[in-house]
Each structure stands twice: as structure tokens, then as C-alpha cells.
Design a protein around this motif. Sequence first.
Motif, PDB file in Angstrom:
ATOM      1  N   ILE A   1       0.823  -1.211   0.000  1.00  0.00           N
ATOM      2  CA  ILE A   1       0.000   0.000   0.000  1.00  0.00           C
ATOM      3  C   ILE A   1       0.855   1.259   0.000  1.00  0.00           C
ATOM      4  O   ILE A   1       0.338   2.363  -0.142  1.00  0.00           O
ATOM      5  CB  ILE A   1      -0.970   0.043   1.193  1.00  0.00           C
ATOM      6  N   GLY A   2       2.165   1.127   0.171  1.00  0.00           N
ATOM      7  CA  GLY A   2       3.042   2.283   0.196  1.00  0.00           C
ATOM      8  C   GLY A   2       4.276   2.067  -0.655  1.00  0.00           C
ATOM      9  O   GLY A   2       4.672   0.927  -0.908  1.00  0.00           O
ATOM     10  N   LEU A   3       4.886   3.186  -1.094  1.00  0.00           N
ATOM     11  CA  LEU A   3       6.058   3.129  -1.970  1.00  0.00           C
ATOM     12  C   LEU A   3       5.827   2.117  -3.097  1.00  0.00           C
ATOM     13  O   LEU A   3       6.670   1.269  -3.390  1.00  0.00           O
ATOM     14  CB  LEU A   3       7.322   2.765  -1.172  1.00  0.00           C
ATOM     15  N   ARG A   4       4.699   2.252  -3.734  1.00  0.00           N
ATOM     16  CA  ARG A   4       4.272   1.237  -4.699  1.00  0.00           C
ATOM     17  C   ARG A   4       5.150   1.206  -5.943  1.00  0.00           C
ATOM     18  O   ARG A   4       5.249   0.171  -6.607  1.00  0.00           O
ATOM     19  CB  ARG A   4       2.807   1.483  -5.084  1.00  0.00           C
ATOM     20  N   MET A   5       5.800   2.309  -6.272  1.00  0.00           N
ATOM     21  CA  MET A   5       6.684   2.313  -7.430  1.00  0.00           C
ATOM     22  C   MET A   5       7.996   1.585  -7.150  1.00  0.00           C
ATOM     23  O   MET A   5       8.657   1.102  -8.067  1.00  0.00           O
ATOM     24  CB  MET A   5       6.974   3.755  -7.866  1.00  0.00           C
ATOM     25  N   VAL A   6       8.393   1.528  -5.888  1.00  0.00           N
ATOM     26  CA  VAL A   6       9.627   0.833  -5.520  1.00  0.00           C
ATOM     27  C   VAL A   6       9.433  -0.662  -5.715  1.00  0.00           C
ATOM     28  O   VAL A   6       8.454  -1.237  -5.230  1.00  0.00           O
ATOM     29  CB  VAL A   6      10.019   1.122  -4.059  1.00  0.00           C
ATOM     30  N   GLN A   7      10.362  -1.290  -6.411  1.00  0.00           N
ATOM     31  CA  GLN A   7      10.258  -2.722  -6.682  1.00  0.00           C
ATOM     32  C   GLN A   7      10.975  -3.505  -5.572  1.00  0.00           C
ATOM     33  O   GLN A   7      12.104  -3.945  -5.723  1.00  0.00           O
ATOM     34  CB  GLN A   7      10.841  -3.037  -8.056  1.00  0.00           C
ATOM     35  N   ASN A   8      10.288  -3.650  -4.446  1.00  0.00           N
ATOM     36  CA  ASN A   8      10.815  -4.486  -3.359  1.00  0.00           C
ATOM     37  C   ASN A   8      10.725  -5.943  -3.758  1.00  0.00           C
ATOM     38  O   ASN A   8       9.740  -6.367  -4.371  1.00  0.00           O
ATOM     39  CB  ASN A   8      10.017  -4.275  -2.074  1.00  0.00           C
ATOM     40  N   GLY A   9      11.733  -6.715  -3.388  1.00  0.00           N
ATOM     41  CA  GLY A   9      11.737  -8.099  -3.821  1.00  0.00           C
ATOM     42  C   GLY A   9      12.173  -9.085  -2.757  1.00  0.00           C
ATOM     43  O   GLY A   9      12.788  -8.738  -1.745  1.00  0.00           O
ATOM     44  N   ASP A  10      11.818 -10.338  -3.022  1.00  0.00           N
ATOM     45  CA  ASP A  10      12.378 -11.492  -2.312  1.00  0.00           C
ATOM     46  C   ASP A  10      13.563 -11.983  -3.129  1.00  0.00           C
ATOM     47  O   ASP A  10      13.447 -12.172  -4.350  1.00  0.00           O
ATOM     48  CB  ASP A  10      11.348 -12.618  -2.198  1.00  0.00           C
ATOM     49  N   ILE A  11      14.690 -12.160  -2.490  1.00  0.00           N
ATOM     50  CA  ILE A  11      15.880 -12.672  -3.167  1.00  0.00           C
ATOM     51  C   ILE A  11      16.172 -14.078  -2.651  1.00  0.00           C
ATOM     52  O   ILE A  11      16.267 -14.297  -1.446  1.00  0.00           O
ATOM     53  CB  ILE A  11      17.105 -11.763  -2.922  1.00  0.00           C
ATOM     54  N   LEU A  12      16.280 -15.016  -3.574  1.00  0.00           N
ATOM     55  CA  LEU A  12      16.623 -16.394  -3.228  1.00  0.00           C
ATOM     56  C   LEU A  12      18.039 -16.685  -3.721  1.00  0.00           C
ATOM     57  O   LEU A  12      18.367 -16.413  -4.885  1.00  0.00           O
ATOM     58  CB  LEU A  12      15.629 -17.366  -3.871  1.00  0.00           C
ATOM     59  N   LEU A  13      18.865 -17.210  -2.838  1.00  0.00           N
ATOM     60  CA  LEU A  13      20.248 -17.551  -3.171  1.00  0.00           C
ATOM     61  C   LEU A  13      20.448 -19.038  -2.929  1.00  0.00           C
ATOM     62  O   LEU A  13      20.333 -19.516  -1.801  1.00  0.00           O
ATOM     63  CB  LEU A  13      21.224 -16.749  -2.303  1.00  0.00           C
ATOM     64  N   LYS A  14      20.699 -19.756  -4.005  1.00  0.00           N
ATOM     65  CA  LYS A  14      20.899 -21.195  -3.910  1.00  0.00           C
ATOM     66  C   LYS A  14      22.212 -21.553  -4.597  1.00  0.00           C
ATOM     67  O   LYS A  14      22.297 -21.574  -5.816  1.00  0.00           O
ATOM     68  CB  LYS A  14      19.727 -21.948  -4.557  1.00  0.00           C
ATOM     69  N   GLN A  15      23.227 -21.764  -3.777  1.00  0.00           N
ATOM     70  CA  GLN A  15      24.560 -22.098  -4.283  1.00  0.00           C
ATOM     71  C   GLN A  15      25.037 -21.036  -5.280  1.00  0.00           C
ATOM     72  O   GLN A  15      25.425 -21.332  -6.414  1.00  0.00           O
ATOM     73  CB  GLN A  15      24.565 -23.483  -4.930  1.00  0.00           C
ATOM     74  N   VAL A  16      24.992 -19.783  -4.836  1.00  0.00           N
ATOM     75  CA  VAL A  16      25.450 -18.661  -5.655  1.00  0.00           C
ATOM     76  C   VAL A  16      26.942 -18.461  -5.399  1.00  0.00           C
ATOM     77  O   VAL A  16      27.354 -18.163  -4.279  1.00  0.00           O
ATOM     78  CB  VAL A  16      24.663 -17.380  -5.335  1.00  0.00           C
ATOM     79  N   PHE A  17      27.730 -18.614  -6.445  1.00  0.00           N
ATOM     80  CA  PHE A  17      29.179 -18.472  -6.300  1.00  0.00           C
ATOM     81  C   PHE A  17      29.594 -17.010  -6.434  1.00  0.00           C
ATOM     82  O   PHE A  17      29.177 -16.313  -7.361  1.00  0.00           O
ATOM     83  CB  PHE A  17      29.913 -19.303  -7.361  1.00  0.00           C
ATOM     84  N   VAL A  18      30.418 -16.551  -5.471  1.00  0.00           N
ATOM     85  CA  VAL A  18      30.980 -15.203  -5.504  1.00  0.00           C
ATOM     86  C   VAL A  18      32.500 -15.334  -5.465  1.00  0.00           C
ATOM     87  O   VAL A  18      33.048 -15.904  -4.520  1.00  0.00           O
ATOM     88  CB  VAL A  18      30.498 -14.366  -4.293  1.00  0.00           C
ATOM     89  N   PRO A  19      33.199 -14.827  -6.469  1.00  0.00           N
ATOM     90  CA  PRO A  19      34.669 -14.934  -6.465  1.00  0.00           C
ATOM     91  C   PRO A  19      35.283 -14.094  -5.350  1.00  0.00           C
ATOM     92  O   PRO A  19      34.666 -13.135  -4.863  1.00  0.00           O
ATOM     93  CB  PRO A  19      35.065 -14.401  -7.847  1.00  0.00           C
ATOM     94  N   ASP A  20      36.489 -14.433  -4.960  1.00  0.00           N
ATOM     95  CA  ASP A  20      37.170 -13.737  -3.870  1.00  0.00           C
ATOM     96  C   ASP A  20      37.229 -12.232  -4.087  1.00  0.00           C
ATOM     97  O   ASP A  20      37.111 -11.453  -3.136  1.00  0.00           O
ATOM     98  CB  ASP A  20      38.594 -14.280  -3.699  1.00  0.00           C
ATOM     99  N   GLU A  21      37.409 -11.821  -5.344  1.00  0.00           N
ATOM    100  CA  GLU A  21      37.554 -10.387  -5.601  1.00  0.00           C
ATOM    101  C   GLU A  21      36.269  -9.598  -5.361  1.00  0.00           C
ATOM    102  O   GLU A  21      36.282  -8.365  -5.308  1.00  0.00           O
ATOM    103  CB  GLU A  21      38.039 -10.122  -7.028  1.00  0.00           C
ATOM    104  N   ASP A  22      35.130 -10.303  -5.166  1.00  0.00           N
ATOM    105  CA  ASP A  22      33.867  -9.621  -4.900  1.00  0.00           C
ATOM    106  C   ASP A  22      33.410  -9.757  -3.450  1.00  0.00           C
ATOM    107  O   ASP A  22      32.275  -9.396  -3.126  1.00  0.00           O
ATOM    108  CB  ASP A  22      32.777 -10.122  -5.853  1.00  0.00           C
ATOM    109  N   ARG A  23      34.276 -10.251  -2.584  1.00  0.00           N
ATOM    110  CA  ARG A  23      33.997 -10.164  -1.150  1.00  0.00           C
ATOM    111  C   ARG A  23      34.445  -8.792  -0.672  1.00  0.00           C
ATOM    112  O   ARG A  23      35.521  -8.315  -1.010  1.00  0.00           O
ATOM    113  CB  ARG A  23      34.736 -11.237  -0.361  1.00  0.00           C
ATOM    114  N   LEU A  24      33.577  -8.117   0.108  1.00  0.00           N
ATOM    115  CA  LEU A  24      33.905  -6.783   0.613  1.00  0.00           C
ATOM    116  C   LEU A  24      34.857  -6.915   1.803  1.00  0.00           C
ATOM    117  O   LEU A  24      34.455  -7.411   2.864  1.00  0.00           O
ATOM    118  CB  LEU A  24      32.632  -6.050   1.036  1.00  0.00           C
TER     119      LEU A  24
END
Length: 436
Positions: A245-268
Motif C-alpha cells: 500500500i506504500g512506496l508502490r513504485m519501488v520494486q521491493n523483492g524477495d531474493i533467493l540464493l541457492k549455491q550462488v558463487f561469488v569470487p574472492d575479488e567480490d567479497r567486501l
Amino acid sequence: MTIPPNQDDANKARTTYFNLPALDVSLAFPQATPAAIFPPCTSDYYQSNDLLTPEEQALRMRVRQSVEKEVAPIMAEYWEKAAFPFHIIPKLGALRIAGGTIKGYGCPGLSITASAIATAEVARVDASCSTFILVHSSLAMLTIALCGSEAQKQKYLPSLAELKTVACWALTEPNYGSDASALKTTATRVEGGWMLDGQKRWIGNATFADVLIIFARNTTTNQINGYIVNKNVPGLKATKIENKIGLRMVQNGDILLKQVFVPDEDRLPGVNSFQDTNKVLAVSRVMVSWQPIGISMGVYDMCHRYLKERKQFGAPLAAFQINQEKLVHMLGNVQAMILIGWRLCKLYETGKMTPGQASMGKSWITVKARETVALGRELLGGNGILSDFLVAKAFCDLEPIYTYEGTYDINSLVTGREITGFASFKPAASSKRSRL
């Protein structure tokens, strides 16, 4: 009308004008101007603009003029559709406000006051566009700037600053909102990087973000780490949360992560515990405090014009005592909110701002904004429930802002802990036997 037994008969029984499109609001209600033609700013009664530097004043006018021209005419349509107006992203990028206070890497390097003023000016017209920028800039970009490696800053920030790419920031989970430090999404060490598994919820920009900042628990250290995830990687899925009912233009989402690989260079490298998120949240909480300020300014401006245009009993609504009292009440709230927000910026700029001060600013300002917008809703009568006249939309948009970046209650407890020395977020352990 009589209810026919089947659909064909129903179509025959209905009036010939049953499916006609709605009248344009300017024709249906010619006595007052809708928000598509945005009202002039009349809410700076104490001339707080004088507190700003010439550069900050110029930025304010540039943002105000652009958003009134580009966003105001289309915001009600997109709000009703719960769709994001992607065509305005280049216009928002041209304002050079994405990246806010970040220096270098193509970012504007604004003062926090300038960034806050820009936030308020966008929110004055539309809170959804303001939230889109805030998530992208004050959360995702700032995390890379404060916690990322030099290579990460060079790689990601320039295109994000121009809004050629869009980012989101994923901390909240279905089971962990206010208690975000207990999040369960995991990051497991594998050869060459990390494997992420888990679920995030309420993530703004999630469904179309090019870059996702994901927080997950390191299974080796049990500490919270941060990761940069690029769109379309295997195992990543984001779906839109419907029926808001609010901020209806904002595309809030559910994010599902299933065995998502992130290389070392993308760890903060700068996120090694949950506490490391606080340096980002300190800035973003100031920015969020200025959203309800902007919303309240817009609502006051709309009501001020409406009361002078709309007539009943042979006189403008502005001529009635009770309406003047409500309008003055709103105006007083706006002045107080602006001054609290301005002082918060100055405390931050001098290195004096504490987490409790930031939290009290956000909680108090949102409460006053709710009161202000509710008064505006009363002043507009029946038109107070139409998004065409801004107030109803602002009334709804304020509700998620009251909740995100720490609810009123949680922010109050942050301040309470700071002034008393006692943390009261968790209930005291109850004994097995009652003393009674």
C-alpha cells in the motif's frame, strides 16, 4: 440492477457507459489543481534555506525543478500500477546526486547536508523515487565506498554514480528484520571464492538491480560478511513483492540464493562483522530522516494551494479558522523537522553525531511527519484519498518509511541505550517459577 445468470447476459444488462475510461481529474474536479502540476514551495516559513551554502541552494533548485518537471506528471499513474518508471533513470542520473558524499570514482562528493537536501527535494514530489536513489546510493554505493577494495571501487562506482547501472542492498531476511544481526544466509568458503545460500526480503530495487550487495554469515567465523553479487548469476532469483500500500513504485523483492558463487575479488574486505554495517547505516539513517521532511513539505505545499483554490459555503477553505489551525500546525511541524534534520547533518559533518542521535532524528521526524500528513489528509476531504492530489499517496508512502531503517520503537531503544547505558532490545529471561 438485476444480476443476470451468465456473463453474456451481464454484459447486455449493464449500461452502455459501464466501461468508459475515467474523466481526467482536471475535468472531473476543476476547482483545484492536481499534483501533476506541482505546487510552489511555501513550506520554508523560517527561511531555513539561508542555512545552506550557495552550492547547496543551487543543488536544491536544480533537483526541485527537475523532479517537478519529470516526475510529478507521471507519478500517480506509475504509483497506481505499482510499476517503476525506468525512463526517468537517465534524468535522475543527470542530476549528479547518486553517490552523494562519496569523493572520487565519478561520484559528486557532496556534503551530507547537500545530499540530505537532495533527498528531501525528490521525496517532496515522490517518495518512491527518493527511496530508489537512497537504496542505490546511501546503502549500496556507500557500502562499496566505505567497505570495498580499491579495485571494487574502481570497477563498480563510476557506472553506479551515473545510474548507468543500478544497485540494491540486501540485509533483511524473512525471519530477521529488526533483529538483522541474527541473519541466517550463509557464505561457505570454496575454492576461489564463496558459496551463498539463503533468502532476503523487502529488498528495494531487487528485481532489476545490476549489482546486489548481499550480507551473509561466514560459516567459518560465524561473523557477518559482505559480498558483491552480479545479476543473472546461476542460483540467484529475485521476485517482486506484490500488494503493497506504500512506496508502490519501488520494486521491493524477495531474493533467493541457492549455491550462488561469488569470487574472492567480490567479497567486501571491510565487512567482517555486523558492526561494520553501522558506518553505512549512520549516513543512511540521516538520509532517511530527510525523506519524511521532504514528504511533509510536499503535503503542506499541496494543502496550502488546495485550500486557497477550493471553495465551500461561498468562501475558500483557507478562510475557515479550523483549516488555518491545521495548516499552521503542519507548518510548525515542518519547521521543527527541518531544523532537527539540519542539526543532525552538522553533527555528522563535525564528527560529533552518535548512533543515538541519528536514531532519535529518524524516529522523531517520522512521527511528526505522520501527524503532518494525517492533518493534510483531513484538509483535502474526499480528495484526500486520491493519489492525484498527492496527500493520499504520501500518507501511504510514509508508512514503510516509518518502519524501514529501524522502526520507531527500535530507534527509540537505540537512543535509550545510549542515554541510560542499558540495552533493552531483548526481554529479560523469564524464570521458570513465578515469584507470585
